[in-house]
Design an enzyme around this catalytic site. Sequence first.
Site, PDB file in Angstrom:
ATOM      1  N   GLU A  15       9.156   7.635 -45.449  1.00  0.00           N
ATOM      2  CA  GLU A  15       9.249   8.649 -44.400  1.00  0.00           C
ATOM      3  C   GLU A  15       8.018   8.585 -43.511  1.00  0.00           C
ATOM      4  O   GLU A  15       8.100   8.764 -42.303  1.00  0.00           O
ATOM      5  CB  GLU A  15       9.387  10.042 -44.999  1.00  0.00           C
ATOM      6  CG  GLU A  15       9.493  11.148 -43.958  1.00  0.00           C
ATOM      7  CD  GLU A  15       9.848  12.491 -44.559  1.00  0.00           C
ATOM      8  OE1 GLU A  15       9.366  13.514 -44.045  1.00  0.00           O
ATOM      9  OE2 GLU A  15      10.621  12.529 -45.531  1.00  0.00           O
ATOM     10  N   ARG A  54      15.638  12.825 -40.633  1.00  0.00           N
ATOM     11  CA  ARG A  54      14.275  12.424 -40.296  1.00  0.00           C
ATOM     12  C   ARG A  54      14.229  11.399 -39.158  1.00  0.00           C
ATOM     13  O   ARG A  54      13.425  10.478 -39.151  1.00  0.00           O
ATOM     14  CB  ARG A  54      13.545  11.884 -41.528  1.00  0.00           C
ATOM     15  CG  ARG A  54      13.451  12.898 -42.663  1.00  0.00           C
ATOM     16  CD  ARG A  54      12.683  14.152 -42.226  1.00  0.00           C
ATOM     17  NE  ARG A  54      12.727  15.176 -43.270  1.00  0.00           N
ATOM     18  CZ  ARG A  54      13.589  16.198 -43.277  1.00  0.00           C
ATOM     19  NH1 ARG A  54      14.462  16.348 -42.287  1.00  0.00           N
ATOM     20  NH2 ARG A  54      13.571  17.079 -44.244  1.00  0.00           N
ATOM     21  N   SER A  85       5.339  14.279 -47.111  1.00  0.00           N
ATOM     22  CA  SER A  85       6.217  13.445 -47.938  1.00  0.00           C
ATOM     23  C   SER A  85       6.073  11.975 -47.555  1.00  0.00           C
ATOM     24  O   SER A  85       6.133  11.619 -46.376  1.00  0.00           O
ATOM     25  CB  SER A  85       7.673  13.880 -47.782  1.00  0.00           C
ATOM     26  OG  SER A  85       7.858  15.190 -48.263  1.00  0.00           O
TER      27      SER A  85
END
Length: 348
Positions: free
Chosen positions: A341, A224, A271
């Site tokens: 995130e 990520r 998320s």
Amino acid sequence: MPDTLPAALMHTIRARLGDRARPGEPLARYTSFRIGGPADLLVLPDTADELAHVLATAAAFGTRLTLLGGGSNVLVGDGGMRGVVVKLGRGFARIDWEAEHESAQAARGGSRAGVELGRAADAAREFDRSARSARAPDGPPGEFIFIHAGAAVQLGRLARAAVARGLAGLEYAEGIPGTVGGALFMNAGAYGGEVAHVVAAVEGLGRDGRAHALPGRELVFGYRRSALPPGFVVTAVRLRLRRDATARERMDEVRAQRTAAQPHGKANAGSIFKNPKGDHAGRLIEIAGLKGTRAGRARVSERHANFIVNEGGARAADVKALMDVAQRVVWERSGVWLEPEVQLVGSW
């Protein structure tokens, strides 16, 4: 608010972009969470030249500049965002299938910054040409197809269009919100796939408005995240896909899994936390008993605990309160500290 910006900066940018330079613009409408206070100045450039003008002007005045992207993996504070906020316009939402240098440059309008982008991409394009006859790295022999996608192209739209053409490499991305540029920045992924696997080259502008191209093999991706030069604004990505008749079947499988597992019908940012190594954030939040927990008009989803949904009128402070609770309770019960995130930006 807008009066914190130099009047000369406001005048210089508005003289070039007109009503696409918007002082005090609320950002909630530009985020998938439908949350966010006003920007000092929101600008929506449509061309590389306009973007270069904005970047150079902000740099000349020493003003903070933030790229908003598709607004899908971000939580903007209730106090809004200071400085200049850039959201790329329709001119950066084009897809060229197997675009050659000349046609891609023509699509950029032959502008000065556009021509520089074309020249900067030449080295990366040579790598593309040398790889056309290569063997696909994760499948049977197949022809590589190179596409040129503007940074403002919706990732889901690109994934569906690729599969419709029998191209594999983005099947996992059909339900991921946000843009190609944002997906590159976060190295978006799901169900075993991620953007890093298909990036051939990245085009963009530096802080000074000058064009650069970065070959994909020189980029460093992690979970990520991607390591782009500081201040680099992505304008387009060249992706390396491959012909595969089973691509549609795999996309259908991923769609079914996503539909069964994730919330629908309520604004959200995807998320909220990264998955810790060897585990899943959603599982940890669920066993902590936090599904359905509320703060104001925000709620932890009952369908997937790593999603927070806006039930209408939620504030950034509501979402942040739920994130704080999840981090604390999961730490107390499982000994794992959840790392966000979603990107928290702006004034709180």
